[in-house]
Each structure stands twice: as C-alpha cells, then as structure tokens.
Design a protein around this motif. Structure first.
Motif, mmCIF file in Angstrom:
data_model
loop_
_atom_site.group_PDB
_atom_site.id
_atom_site.type_symbol
_atom_site.label_atom_id
_atom_site.label_comp_id
_atom_site.label_asym_id
_atom_site.label_seq_id
_atom_site.Cartn_x
_atom_site.Cartn_y
_atom_site.Cartn_z
ATOM 1 N N PRO A 127 -24.742 -19.378 -33.663
ATOM 2 C CA PRO A 127 -25.970 -19.112 -34.412
ATOM 3 C C PRO A 127 -27.201 -19.185 -33.517
ATOM 4 O O PRO A 127 -28.162 -18.450 -33.720
ATOM 5 N N GLY A 200 -23.658 -12.750 -47.044
ATOM 6 C CA GLY A 200 -24.952 -13.267 -46.590
ATOM 7 C C GLY A 200 -25.142 -13.235 -45.080
ATOM 8 O O GLY A 200 -26.199 -13.589 -44.597
ATOM 9 N N PHE A 201 -24.108 -12.816 -44.342
ATOM 10 C CA PHE A 201 -24.250 -12.716 -42.887
ATOM 11 C C PHE A 201 -24.155 -11.249 -42.473
ATOM 12 O O PHE A 201 -23.331 -10.513 -42.996
ATOM 13 N N TYR A 283 -21.547 -14.402 -36.429
ATOM 14 C CA TYR A 283 -22.739 -14.505 -35.585
ATOM 15 C C TYR A 283 -22.955 -13.343 -34.627
ATOM 16 O O TYR A 283 -24.024 -13.218 -34.054
ATOM 17 N N PRO B 11 -28.095 -3.166 -47.022
ATOM 18 C CA PRO B 11 -27.861 -3.178 -45.578
ATOM 19 C C PRO B 11 -29.045 -2.565 -44.842
ATOM 20 O O PRO B 11 -29.745 -1.725 -45.382
ATOM 21 N N ASN B 91 -33.092 -23.058 -34.655
ATOM 22 C CA ASN B 91 -31.744 -22.485 -34.585
ATOM 23 C C ASN B 91 -30.915 -22.682 -35.843
ATOM 24 O O ASN B 91 -30.125 -21.833 -36.225
ATOM 25 N N PHE B 94 -30.194 -20.032 -38.604
ATOM 26 C CA PHE B 94 -29.303 -18.889 -38.440
ATOM 27 C C PHE B 94 -27.866 -19.189 -38.852
ATOM 28 O O PHE B 94 -27.014 -18.320 -38.820
ATOM 29 N N GLU B 95 -27.608 -20.455 -39.214
ATOM 30 C CA GLU B 95 -26.280 -20.781 -39.741
ATOM 31 C C GLU B 95 -26.214 -20.508 -41.231
ATOM 32 O O GLU B 95 -25.144 -20.565 -41.832
ATOM 33 N N LEU B 96 -27.385 -20.248 -41.842
ATOM 34 C CA LEU B 96 -27.435 -20.093 -43.292
ATOM 35 C C LEU B 96 -27.171 -18.649 -43.699
ATOM 36 O O LEU B 96 -27.680 -17.718 -43.067
ATOM 37 N N PRO B 97 -26.382 -18.452 -44.773
ATOM 38 C CA PRO B 97 -26.242 -17.093 -45.287
ATOM 39 C C PRO B 97 -27.583 -16.617 -45.857
ATOM 40 O O PRO B 97 -28.396 -17.437 -46.278
ATOM 41 N N TRP B 98 -27.803 -15.341 -45.900
ATOM 42 C CA TRP B 98 -29.023 -14.678 -46.400
ATOM 43 C C TRP B 98 -30.278 -15.065 -45.637
ATOM 44 O O TRP B 98 -30.930 -14.200 -45.072
ATOM 45 N N THR B 101 -30.174 -14.032 -42.025
ATOM 46 C CA THR B 101 -30.263 -12.576 -41.885
ATOM 47 C C THR B 101 -31.681 -12.087 -42.190
ATOM 48 O O THR B 101 -32.223 -11.249 -41.472
ATOM 49 N N ARG B 104 -34.070 -12.892 -39.391
ATOM 50 C CA ARG B 104 -33.869 -11.987 -38.258
ATOM 51 C C ARG B 104 -34.465 -10.606 -38.538
ATOM 52 O O ARG B 104 -35.143 -10.028 -37.694
#
Lengths: 321, 267
Positions: A127, A200-201, A283, B11, B91, B94-98, B101, B104
C-alpha cells in the motif's frame, strides 16, 4: 564485432524460443546454444545446439565450458510463482538452478555478457509503495517467499558481477508480460470468463507486451548494461479499466474473503492464484523506466495501454476464428 | 447528477500514470464546493503567492482527525490559481477499500521522498503536511499548536528537486472533529493508526463522521526560494533543520494571526 556464440537457458519456453529465433536472424550471431529439458519447436531445435539438461545437474559446468559462449541469457526464471507448486520446489527450481548456472558461468573464460530475465515482482505490491519503483529500491526484505527467491537470484548475479569485472551482467526486471501466446497467472486471469477483483480496490498496473519482452532480451544481448533495469510498457492503467478494455466482466469480492473465494474459484475451474498475485490485485505496482530508455536504449513498441488493447484485439480475433 | 455519480463510483476513464483522474476530480468538485462555501465558509488569502506554472511544494499545518484540510487547500488552490495539487497522504489510507482508491484518483500518493521528488520533477504542485499523523491526531486542548515537523524530509526533498516552498496556514480544521480522547486498544484491534473519541463519535454512530461547521481561513505565504542552496544542500542536516524550523514558525505565526482575524470559531 566477432561472431557471437550465445547460450539460452529455458530455450523451450516462450522467451527462450522467441529470443533464439531473433538471434538466429542476426548476421553477427555464429551459434545459439540452448538448455532445456523440454523440446523447443522444430524450427528452433534444428537451428541451435540443444543441451538436454536440467540446470541443477552437476554436468552443467562441463557442458557449458565446452560450449565456449560469449553470452548467457538466463530465461528460465519464473515471472510469477506457479501456484500449486510447493514453495520449496519453486525455490529449488529458481534459486538452485541459477546458482549452478552462475557457478558454471564464473568459470567460463570466454564469457563477456550475462542477461537474466528477472521479474519486477522483486519489489512486491505494497500500500505504501512508491508509485514508480526505481532500480535501487529492491533492497528491503521481501514480503513473500517468491520475492525473497528473486532477491537471492539477484544477489547471486551481483556476486558474479563482482568476481568477473570482464562480464557485463544485466538484470532485467520485467513487469507482468501479457500476450495471447503466453500462459502465466496474469494472462490466465485476464482470459478467465470472469475476473475476480477486490471490492473497493483498483490498483495501478503496468504491463509489457509479449513481443517487447523478447525484443528487450535481444537488446540486452547486443547492448548490455551493468546492473538492474526495469522493463515495462510506459504508463500505467487501473486494473478495472484494463479488465474493461479486455471486455471481461469483473467480479468484486470483499478483500477479507478474497483468499477463500479464490480457493473456491479454483475448484470450479478458474485459474489458481498465489499470494503474490493476490497482493498484486490489491496494490498493483509501477516502475520507473529511465534506465530502460536512457541506458539500455530500449523503447517498447507498446505502452501499457497499447499492450492491453493489442491483447484484447488478439483475443477477440481468436474468439471469432 | 446520475452521470456524475457514475463518474465518481464507476471505473476510471482516463487516469494519468500516477492514477490521478481529472474527470473524477471535476465530478466530485461540487461536493467539495458545497463544503468550502456553505459548510466551512472558507476565506482564502495570499493565493497570488502560488506559482502559475512549474514545480512548488505547499507545506501546511495538519489537523482535524479526518484530513479534510487537504481537500480544502486543494480547492482553494484550484479556485484562485487554477492548478491541480498532488497531496502526500499517510500510507495507511491506501490499505482501505474505496478511500484509498478515491484519494489516489483525487491526486493523493503515499507519502514518501521518492514520490514527492518525482512529482516535483514533473513540475507538479505538491501539498505536504509535515506534521503527518501527529498533526491530525492531537487532542482538542492542543489545537493550533503545531507539532514538530519531523526531521525536515520535505525540505530536503524540495532542495533536491529545486522547488520553492509555499508555507500555508489553515485555521478551522481543528474544530471539525474535536478530539477529546483516544481508544488505543480498539484502534490496535482494527489496525488503525488511532481511534478518536469526539463529542459526536462514537456517540452518534455514523452521524459522528459529519464534521462540525467551523469557519475556516487559509493563507498562502510568499514562496521560499531554495534555488540558491543547490541540491547538495539536502544532505546538510543543520541547514535542513534550520529551514524546517523557520517554516514551522512562520506557519505557526500565520495560524495565530488568522485565528484573531477569524473572530468566531463557528459563527
């Protein structure tokens, strides 16, 4: 330039065969020697000197010394771990084979060039990763077994480079290679009827077209540079956008359930996935390409998006035929 | 409206190599505008100090438990200067869903010297919060007292990239989620950097995630030109720490100044 004699490991795989064909067409190449336990396609098998051996056999040293080549291309390093194979077996294939090969290479007085087709999987998928890994960023301890195997291989190559100042060792780190002729975890995933993604990714991915993956090996044989070089199609694309361009339906799975779901999917015939692949799907990964462009002097014919579109078009053509 | 939602949730259409999605940013702008104009009634000053083109680093104070300050500074820049900002983000996000993203696609990247330097070398406007997690997680009783700026990594990066630094003071962000206490045990269990307890959270459940409508001021200061030092100066620890302290003191002074100018915190 004297006539060149080049040895290719894994000559029966996609990269070995493709490189052998390309080199056989080069006017300054005198002989191509191939090592593999499998038989390459007949056009290649008839034009090269084939050594039917496993890299781990003790006779390898004698065989390689007798070949008296000036370049070795190690194209037998896996790009992604093959799921379903025991970690120890994989380690044995990747690391022990390379160890034997490099030991033999170190004793070869004629050797001037070593090219290893490595993998950008060495950087892993994190991540907090830099958006574009540059070559010096692979030193951190690897998170997966396969990453550590790749690091061990690179350490071995670094050792040879130090011992033999007269040999230019090029360590190519390829981003996932895609193409219709290939059978890798990523291409299998992109060809599956439905593609599982993590809910969600939407990671950034960067790929290399199969044609470019062969072309870069040839480029490194003719213009080797010392050290590691990242190789990929320029640019990145988000995984969902890539899957959409491929015309595949994506099935989002909540990430805590991804592992178990991947296991069930495997039982109903979808491609199996390793930890490395699962982390990659969460990731992604991008690499910096300055060394590839400026030092290796290689420009891929497809950027990442172009490679995705080309493969999508090829798959549609194949489906229509 | 439906089309806009589809752009936000669907998307990505056309991201750059960093994963920044301009269409996503344009589509989510009305929500940020609403927060900027109606909810927090932001007054932005000093935008003439932002360069019209070329690389620059905006360094701001960080507060508020949920980092809305990043979105508001970016909105202020877009309104008054027209440029997009790229924020360096904790940092963990960025481990979290939604959320990871969305951050970013909105221009956020994991905070690292490598990312910051590359963005600057591509002539972007980079937004950093040198206080990092310490800034957003401080208790309400310590509001508007800036935390230390770490080891000054942002200054070293700006020196290496030859980028000017625009100090930025934000007032109002401290009141949006007044942190009264923390639940470190629960935070550890959930893998979060910290878990705040505010007057509305967790008491009101999800409603507690609604930030309070404080009144905001954002001031951009004249850029600090570092080009005279040269990129080698980045390894001069003493210089880096001196510059870091000077920037921190300037932001602190501007924060106090704007607190006085703001008068009421909410009305």
């Amino acid at each position: 330039m004297p006539a060149r004699r080049i040895l290719i490991t894994g000559v029966a795989n996609f990269w070995g065969t493709g490189l052998a064909r390309a080199l056989l067409a080069d006017p300054d190449v005198e002989q191509v020697v191939g090592i593999d336990t499998r038989e390459p396609p007949s056009d290649v098998a008839s034009a090269i000197r084939l050594i039917d051996a496993d890299l781990r056999t003790p006779e390898l040293r004698t065989l390689i010394r007798a070949a008296a080549v000036d370049a070795i291309v190690h194209a037998d390093v896996p790009q992604f771990p093959e799921p379903g194979r025991a970690a120890r077996q994989l380690h044995d294939l990747t690391v022990m084979g390379t160890l034997q090969l490099l030991a033999a290479a170190g004793d070869l007085p004629t050797l001037r060039t070593l090219v290893v087709r490595g993998s950008a999987s060495i950087y892993g998928s994190e991540p907090a990763a830099p958006a574009f890994f540059s070559e010096e960023m692979a030193l951190r301890p690897g998170a997966t077994r396969f990453q550590r195997d790749l690091q061990e291989i690179e350490t071995l190559v670094g050792g040879l480079a130090r011992r033999r100042a007269d040999v230019t060792c090029t360590m190519l780190r390829l981003q996932p290679v895609i193409g219709v002729q290939l059978d890798t975890p990523i291409t299998r995933l992109l060809r599956a009827p439905v593609v599982p993604v993590m809910l969600g990714f939407d990671p950034r991915v960067q790929v290399l077209h199969e044609d470019d993956s062969v072309a870069v090996l040839r480029q490194a044989v003719h213009h080797p540079v010392a050290g590691a070089v990242n190789v990929a199609g320029p640019g990145t694309i988000s995984l969902n956008a890539a899957i959409r361009r491929m015309g595949r339906p994506a099935v989002p799975v909540p990430h805590p359930f991804f592992g178990p779901v991947a296991g069930v999917a495997r039982r109903i015939g979808l491609p199996p996935m390793s930890d490395d692949t699962i982390r990659y799907l969460r990731y992604g990964r991008g690499v910096a390409l300055e060394r590839m462009t400026n030092e290796l002097g290689f420009t891929p014919s497809y950027d990442t998006r172009g490679a995705i579109d080309a493969v999508a078009a090829d798959l549609r053509k194949a489906a229509a035929a | 409206m439906i089309g806009r939602l589809r752009t936000i949730l669907g998307p990505p259409a056309d991201e750059d190599a960093w994963g920044y999605d301009e269409r996503f940013v344009r589509a989510s702008q009305p929500l940020l505008d609403l927060l900027y104009d109606r909810w927090w009634r932001v007054t932005a000053t000093g935008a003439q100090h932002l360069p019209a083109s070329g690389r620059a680093m905006i360094a701001a104070n960080h507060a508020g438990v949920v980092p809305w300050d990043g979105a508001m500074v970016s909105t202020a820049v877009r309104r008054h200067n027209g440029r997009d900002t790229r924020a360096l983000v904790l940092n963990w996000a960025f481990e979290l869903p939604w959320a990871g993203t969305a951050i970013r696609r909105g221009g956020g990247v994991p905070a690292s010297p490598a990312n910051a330097r590359r963005l600057l070398e591509e002539d972007h406007l980079v937004l950093v919060f040198p206080e990092g997690a310490k800034g957003i997680s401080k208790p309400f009783s310590e509001r508007y007292r800036l935390e230390r700026f770490g080891r000054g990594g942002f200054v070293a990066t700006a020196l290496r990239a030859g980028a000017p630094i625009v100090p930025c003071a934000v007032v109002g962000s401290e009141e949006i989620h007044p942190k009264l206490a923390e639940a470190p045990g629960v935070a550890k269990l959930l893998g979060m950097p910290y878990l705040p307890i505010t007057p509305t959270f967790p008491l009101l459940g999800p409603l507690g995630a609604v930030p309070l409508p404080s009144r905001w001021r954002i001031e951009f200061c004249p850029p600090i030109d570092l080009s005279a030092y040269g990129p080698e100066a980045a390894s001069d620890r003493r210089l880096v720490l001196e510059l870091t302290d000077a920037i921190r003191e300037q932001i602190q002074a501007k924060v106090y100044e704007n607190l006085i100018k703001r008068e009421g915190a909410f009305l």
